[in-house]
Enzyme design. Sequence first.
Site, PDB file in Angstrom:
ATOM      1  N   ASN A  44       1.095  -1.145  -0.045  1.00  0.00           N
ATOM      2  CA  ASN A  44      -0.035   0.108   0.118  1.00  0.00           C
ATOM      3  C   ASN A  44       0.938   1.268  -0.035  1.00  0.00           C
ATOM      4  O   ASN A  44       2.069   1.275   0.676  1.00  0.00           O
ATOM      5  CB  ASN A  44      -1.042  -0.052   1.160  1.00  0.00           C
ATOM      6  CG  ASN A  44      -0.276  -0.162   2.475  1.00  0.00           C
ATOM      7  OD1 ASN A  44       0.597  -0.572   2.824  1.00  0.00           O
ATOM      8  ND2 ASN A  44      -1.132   0.491   3.425  1.00  0.00           N
ATOM      9  N   ALA A 103      -0.985  12.147   1.259  1.00  0.00           N
ATOM     10  CA  ALA A 103      -1.561  13.040   2.177  1.00  0.00           C
ATOM     11  C   ALA A 103      -3.000  13.472   1.700  1.00  0.00           C
ATOM     12  O   ALA A 103      -3.886  13.802   2.537  1.00  0.00           O
ATOM     13  CB  ALA A 103      -0.565  14.215   2.069  1.00  0.00           C
ATOM     14  N   GLU A 128      -3.192  -4.688  -2.965  1.00  0.00           N
ATOM     15  CA  GLU A 128      -3.550  -5.835  -3.858  1.00  0.00           C
ATOM     16  C   GLU A 128      -3.647  -5.128  -5.142  1.00  0.00           C
ATOM     17  O   GLU A 128      -3.192  -5.815  -6.308  1.00  0.00           O
ATOM     18  CB  GLU A 128      -4.983  -6.358  -3.407  1.00  0.00           C
ATOM     19  CG  GLU A 128      -5.078  -6.996  -2.140  1.00  0.00           C
ATOM     20  CD  GLU A 128      -5.519  -6.232  -1.020  1.00  0.00           C
ATOM     21  OE1 GLU A 128      -4.916  -4.873  -0.948  1.00  0.00           O
ATOM     22  OE2 GLU A 128      -5.977  -6.621  -0.210  1.00  0.00           O
TER      23      GLU A 128
END
Length: 165
Positions: free
Chosen positions: A63, A67, A76
């Site tokens: 991942n 911000a 994934e």
Amino acid sequence: MIETKNISFSYQEFELPEELNPDDSELVLAAREAASNAYAPYSKFRVGAAVRLESGIIVRGANVENAAFPSGICAERSALSYSISNHPDDKPIAICIASMRKDGITYEPPSPCGNCRQVIAEEESRTGNKIRIILSGKNKTIIIDSIICLLPLQFNKENLKVNLP
Ligand code: THU
């Protein structure tokens, strides 16, 4: 007439890492390594995904947060975007997902979010192959045969065909 239908699915649960087959164990290690590369300064929840392709190649993703929160991407989708972009004809046969907090690998296995389920479903539909889903926690591993179990009654290209002239 009203019909009540039932959807159920079976999955396997493992307690000990040694119970996994060697291919699955290798994918778990790759997903854990990928999790350690995540950029997750906001949630501090690092996720790694490892995709095994038919040829045996393993592609990793993590991942990557932002911000501007919605600009982040899950592990994934990061892994599948890479595999589709770089190995479009090499079909994914399995994906493993692992997660980490500050104190290490999470005890409970992570489960793919709705967006990622939809993307895994698209990949099964694109390739015509089932993708084995391995959810890996420290002391528990769950193995599911196909995204159909996690996303039943899914929207896919078959639905769009209905509207074609
Ligand atoms: N995350 C994933 O990478 N995969 C999932 O399926 C669930 C959530 C990430 C997104 C975000 O960076 C963090 O975990 C917290 O939601």
